[in-house]
Scaffold this active site. Structure first.
Site, PDB file in Angstrom:
ATOM      1  N   GLU A 221       5.349  -9.603 -10.996  1.00  0.00           N
ATOM      2  CA  GLU A 221       4.263 -10.594 -11.071  1.00  0.00           C
ATOM      3  C   GLU A 221       4.349 -11.424 -12.356  1.00  0.00           C
ATOM      4  OE1 GLU A 221       4.124  -8.675  -8.757  1.00  0.00           O
ATOM      5  OE2 GLU A 221       2.196  -8.373  -7.811  1.00  0.00           O
TER       6      GLU A 221
ATOM      7  N   ARG B 273      -0.581  23.301 -26.015  1.00  0.00           N
ATOM      8  CA  ARG B 273       0.751  23.648 -26.529  1.00  0.00           C
ATOM      9  C   ARG B 273       0.669  24.111 -27.993  1.00  0.00           C
ATOM     10  NH1 ARG B 273       5.977  25.068 -25.237  1.00  0.00           N
ATOM     11  NH2 ARG B 273       7.453  24.157 -26.721  1.00  0.00           N
TER      12      ARG B 273
ATOM     13  N   PHE C 262       5.401  -9.935   0.515  1.00  0.00           N
ATOM     14  CA  PHE C 262       5.469 -11.208  -0.203  1.00  0.00           C
ATOM     15  C   PHE C 262       6.932 -11.451  -0.577  1.00  0.00           C
ATOM     16  CE2 PHE C 262       5.248 -13.332  -4.410  1.00  0.00           C
ATOM     17  CZ  PHE C 262       4.438 -14.423  -4.116  1.00  0.00           C
TER      18      PHE C 262
ATOM     19  N   ALA D 185      17.133 -15.974  -8.227  1.00  0.00           N
ATOM     20  CA  ALA D 185      15.884 -16.694  -8.515  1.00  0.00           C
ATOM     21  C   ALA D 185      14.748 -15.691  -8.689  1.00  0.00           C
ATOM     22  CB  ALA D 185      15.554 -17.673  -7.391  1.00  0.00           C
TER      23      ALA D 185
ATOM     24  N   LEU E 239       9.301 -13.794  -2.220  1.00  0.00           N
ATOM     25  CA  LEU E 239       9.567 -14.938  -3.097  1.00  0.00           C
ATOM     26  C   LEU E 239      10.928 -14.794  -3.787  1.00  0.00           C
ATOM     27  CD1 LEU E 239       8.528 -17.519  -4.603  1.00  0.00           C
ATOM     28  CD2 LEU E 239       7.463 -15.997  -6.271  1.00  0.00           C
TER      29      LEU E 239
END
Ligand SMILES: Cc1cc2nc3c(=O)[nH]c(=O)nc-3n(C[C@H](O)[C@H](O)[C@H](O)COP(=O)(O)OP(=O)(O)OC[C@H]3O[C@@H](n4cnc5c(N)ncnc54)[C@H](O)[C@@H]3O)c2cc1C
Length: 378
Positions: free
Chosen positions: A356, A260, A119, A126, A121
């Protein structure tokens, strides 16, 4: 022929994830996801997870896909990224309102994983303001000619087809560009914080001629329809990726705290450590429920689903960052060392707040939703 029943798919995913998890640190270190892992994803049908059966996919429901994303994402973030990019951002988008010709040409190969998609873009200048891209297209006879430079493109290093966004004086359109088209140059990138094995690259397009039939959803539909649809699918996947990382970190944190010993006691008995565990348990449960809600609304095609997806993505990536950070804290020095998974989970979680749509972009969208939904009339 793979068994498409959701039970069989998820069983295959769990078996695959059990083998994948111990290898994730090596993939991260070597910044390389082996071809054989991609092929296994393809052979298992995962790369066509949300593509309808008629196009060769598994046709999983949104909730089933969410569970698949969590299972794979918990094992290896870069492998999950392939699912997000190839399946959610590209294949699922093409399976929507695109021409039958595009579907016939690309979907069966993408669903089977015979071809890998990415993808494209973002550009250097930008990102959040992706509409301000400078990659251009012009129509010339029966082709579109593309020129520009895309950056941060996950899996561009191995992809066969690129969903590329370009502008013609502000009219953004989307195109499917085959890797072997003359003028396509791939420049691999390294040194990322997370998703290191996701074959990230820059994509340089110089006079690339794309057949007119590879225009996706018409002139001017690039941003408003194609990119927004893709990001809607991608955000759903990222929301589940946050659950995956937070769950993995929670398990690391609890396992370590239970073993621990300091000051003669297990550190899990100290209330300040218990607070981190309690917050992690609560955060993971809440994030998973928000993802499930978004999944149910997707299945119902409810108008509320867009806001629900943004909320799930924002909350889940925030929880993933906090829980993975607390896991590093609970593990102390071991949390800062790559002999344990906590530091890798911490790095991977931060990526989810960037991709995203950043957390700030999600907050802006959620606030807009709030102002239109909850402002009292009169
Ligand atoms: C691991 C990884 C994988 C990626 N994979 C892909 C991929 O496959 N394909 C692709 O196209 N891109 C990809 N990207 C790019 C990613 O989508 C962008 O990095 C992201 O959209 C942010 O853009 P930017 O980096 O230019 O940051 P900018 O947009 O410059 O943002 C910088 C900061 O400013 C804030 N900001 C910006 N605008 C606003 C605003 N209006 N209000 C408040 N705050 C604001 C942001 O929230 C952020 O904190 C990837 C990035 C990473 C890190």
């Amino acid at each position: 022929m793979v068994d498409r029943s959701s039970d069989a798919v998820l069983e295959r995913a769990r078996a695959f994830a059990a083998e994948l998890a111990p290898r994730a640190a090596k993939f991260d270190r070597e910044e390389h996801l082996p071809r054989e892992v991609v092929e296994r994803m393809a052979d298992s049908g995962f790369l066509g997870a949300t593509v309808p059966v008629e196009w060769g996919g598994l046709g999983l429901t949104p909730l089933e896909y969410g569970e698949l994303t969590e299972v794979i994402g918990k094992a290896c973030a870069s492998t999950r990224a392939l699912l997000t990019v190839h399946t959610s951002l590209v294949a699922e988008t093409l399976a929507g309102r695109t021409s039958r010709r595009i579907k016939e040409k690309y979907l069966p190969d993408l669903a089977s994983g015979r071809r890998i998609a990415c993808f494209a873009l973002s550009e250097a200048d930008a990102g959040s303001d992706a509409e301000g891209m400078s990659t251009r297209y012009v129509k010339k006879d029966d082709v579109f000619v593309l020129d520009g430079h895309k950056k941060w493109i996950s899996f561009a290093g191995i992809a066969d087809v690129f969903l590329v966004f370009a502008t013609d004086n502000g009219t953004v359109s989307a195109f499917l560009v085959d890797r072997e088209t003359p003028g396509v140059e791939i420049r691999p990138m390294s040194g990322m914080l997370g998703n290191r094995a996701a074959h990230m690259a820059e994509v340089v397009l110089s006079g690339v001629e794309v057949p007119a039939e590879n225009l996706v959803s018409g002139i001017g539909a690039g941003f408003a329809f194609v990119a927004n649809t893709a990001l809607f699918h991608g955000r759903y996947s990222i929301a589940w990726a946050g659950v995956a990382l937070a769950q993995a970190a929670l398990e690391e944190m609890c396992t370590y705290a239970a073993r621990r010993v300091q000051f003669g006691s297990r550190i899990g008995s100290f209330q300040l450590v218990q607070r981190m565990i309690a917050d992690a348990v609560t955060g993971v449960s809440a994030a998973r429920e928000l993802c499930r809600r978004a999944g149910r609304l997707r299945a119902e095609r409810s108008p509320e689903v867009i806001a629900a997806t943004n909320i799930a993505k924002y909350f889940s990536s925030t929880v993933a960052c906090r829980v993975t950070s607390d896991a590093v804290q609970v593990l102390g020095g071991n949390g800062c060392w790559n002999g344990y998974p906590a530091e890798r989970l911490f790095r991977e979680a931060k990526i989810l707040e960037i991709i995203e749509g950043t957390s700030q972009v999600q907050q802006t969208l959620i606030a807009d939703f709030g102002l239109t939904t909850f402002t009292k009339k009169g």
